[in-house]
Design a protein around this motif. Structure first.
Motif, short mmCIF file in Angstrom:
data_model
loop_
_atom_site.label_atom_id
_atom_site.label_comp_id
_atom_site.label_asym_id
_atom_site.label_seq_id
_atom_site.Cartn_x
_atom_site.Cartn_y
_atom_site.Cartn_z
N UNK A 196 0.79 -1.23 0.00
CA UNK A 196 0.00 0.00 0.00
C UNK A 196 0.82 1.27 0.00
N UNK A 197 2.14 1.14 0.15
CA UNK A 197 2.99 2.34 0.20
C UNK A 197 3.08 3.00 -1.18
N UNK A 198 3.10 4.34 -1.16
CA UNK A 198 3.25 5.07 -2.42
C UNK A 198 4.71 5.03 -2.84
N UNK A 199 4.94 4.73 -4.11
CA UNK A 199 6.32 4.68 -4.62
C UNK A 199 6.77 6.08 -5.04
N UNK A 200 8.09 6.34 -5.02
CA UNK A 200 8.57 7.60 -5.56
C UNK A 200 8.21 7.70 -7.05
N UNK A 201 8.22 8.90 -7.59
CA UNK A 201 7.89 9.09 -9.01
C UNK A 201 8.97 8.44 -9.88
N UNK A 202 8.61 8.20 -11.14
CA UNK A 202 9.57 7.63 -12.09
C UNK A 202 10.82 8.50 -12.17
N UNK A 203 10.62 9.82 -12.18
CA UNK A 203 11.76 10.72 -12.26
C UNK A 203 12.68 10.56 -11.05
N UNK B 88 8.47 -0.21 -14.54
CA UNK B 88 7.25 0.02 -13.75
C UNK B 88 6.02 -0.59 -14.43
N UNK B 89 5.96 -0.43 -15.76
CA UNK B 89 4.85 -1.00 -16.51
C UNK B 89 4.82 -2.51 -16.35
N UNK C 289 0.32 -0.90 -8.53
CA UNK C 289 -0.82 -0.43 -9.32
C UNK C 289 -0.78 1.09 -9.33
N UNK C 290 -1.33 1.69 -10.39
CA UNK C 290 -1.32 3.16 -10.38
C UNK C 290 -2.73 3.70 -10.29
N UNK C 291 -2.81 4.81 -9.60
CA UNK C 291 -4.04 5.57 -9.49
C UNK C 291 -3.84 6.79 -10.35
N UNK C 292 -4.78 7.01 -11.21
CA UNK C 292 -4.62 7.99 -12.28
C UNK C 292 -3.89 9.28 -11.85
N UNK C 293 -4.33 9.88 -10.77
CA UNK C 293 -3.75 11.18 -10.42
C UNK C 293 -2.75 11.14 -9.27
N UNK C 294 -2.87 10.11 -8.42
CA UNK C 294 -2.08 10.22 -7.19
C UNK C 294 -0.78 9.42 -7.19
N UNK C 295 -0.53 8.66 -8.26
CA UNK C 295 0.76 8.00 -8.34
C UNK C 295 0.67 6.48 -8.35
#
Lengths: 122, 231
Positions: free
Chosen positions: A31-38, A55-56, A65-71
């Motif tokens: 459930x942890x949010x991952x850092x951005x690709x950058x 990532x894909x 899994x990705x959530x459209x706006x939140x990462x």
């Protein structure tokens, strides 16, 4: 966390392995949010397109899994995580067994050696 | 239309063919390594892309334009040797860049200059070789350009700065820009590259994604380079 890449193996495959280990070991929690690709690209010193490809692939394997706006987030699906642990365990046993077979041990001897090693650990 | 489209490009100097019928098409959103040994034609190609040299034959298009005033607005160029007036201080050079280039992001340049501990009041001529290189790179990377042409950006700097520069290139990545890094320090840059272009005696002998090279040959780009260019 330091990234090391070996020669001659596509980097996206090595990123997948590293991220898989981080998820399996709990370095990234369910459930942890991952850092951005950058940010991940900068941390690892790799091309952002390569990181994106990895990532894909992790998404395809349902580890993230990705959530459209939140990462992008680590899966919370316990069955996926359990399967991941089993898969990794199999891989490590295969490597161990290959090495031990190479030095002439039979299956039974390997099993016995593991049993006595576990005893010693206790 | 590719961001850079090169067809049949030849450049002759007296008694020397520096580039020989080069065809190359480079898309935006990529970081491309232009790799070749000393004297292979890398700098000649970059100078043509930047409008500093004219082709003997063939065509070059950047954003569908021949190199000139129009393309200079869109191309951020880091030459392989200092081209800035050395009597100027860092602050004066920031002013100069701001006057010259609409796309110059001064805050970004100042942040990089601070990160690298470069004095803002020192004249360039009093800086070490490495510091001069760092300062030039800060100025170039702080432009919001369509094309970055970096000729040996990590040649003269220490490994820690090398990492900072590569991270800067990564963090600066955007889908609309094309970054070309000409270098022979391949093992340092290879993990950052999308495509790899090998240039040998003025000819393009290979143009492939770096990942494809690793996949097909089981070798790093650096290892393959050593084979292709064995002396």
């Amino acid at each position: 966390m330091d990234w090391k890449f070996r020669n001659g193996i596509p980097i996206y495959l090595q990123i997948i392995d590293e991220m898989t280990m981080r998820i399996a070991s709990g370095a990234y929690k369910p459930g942890e949010k991952l850092p951005s690709v950058r940010d991940l690209s900068m941390e690892a010193g790799v091309n952002p397109n390569t990181m994106q490809k990895a990532m894909a692939e992790l998404e395809r394997k349902k580890l993230v899994f990705s959530e459209r706006t939140s990462g992008r987030f680590v899966t919370e699906d316990e069955s996926v995580l359990k399967e991941l642990h089993e898969e990794l365990a199999k891989k490590y046993f295969a490597e161990l067994s290959e090495k031990l077979t190479k030095i002439g041990m039979t299956g039974e001897e390997i099993a016995e050696a593991i049993r006595s090693w576990l005893e010693e650990l206790r | 239309m590719a961001r850079i489209e090169i067809n049949g490009l030849t450049k002759e100097f007296t008694g020397l063919t520096a580039l020989d019928s080069v065809d190359l098409s480079l898309e935006k959103g990529q970081i491309v390594g232009l790799l070749g040994p000393n004297g292979s034609g890398k700098t000649t190609l970059i100078k043509i892309l930047n409008g500093l040299l004219k082709p003997t034959a063939g065509t070059v298009l950047i954003n569908n334009m021949t190199p000139g005033i129009g393309t200079k607005k869109a191309v951020a160029f880091l030459p392989d040797r200092n081209a800035l007036p050395e009597y100027m201080t860092t602050d004066q050079l920031l002013e100069l860049y701001q006057d010259f280039f609409e796309d110059f992001n001064r805050e970004k340049a100042e942040a990089m200059i601070a990160d690298l501990g470069i004095s803002t009041s020192q004249q360039m001529k009093k800086m070490s070789k490495g510091t001069k290189e760092k300062l030039q790179l800060c100025l170039v990377m702080a432009r919001e350009a369509d094309v970055y042409l970096l000729d040996e950006p990590i040649g003269g700097v220490d490994p820690a700065t090398r990492d900072y520069i590569l991270r800067t290139i990564i963090s600066n990545y955007n889908e609309d820009a094309l970054v070309i890094i000409a270098t022979h320090l391949i093992s340092d840059v290879e993990s950052v590259l999308d495509d790899v272009v090998f240039i040998k005696e003025g000819r393009v002998v290979l143009h492939k994604p770096a990942e494809t090279i690793r996949e097909e040959t089981g070798e790093s780009v650096d290892q393959l380079f050593r084979e292709v260019f064995r002396c």
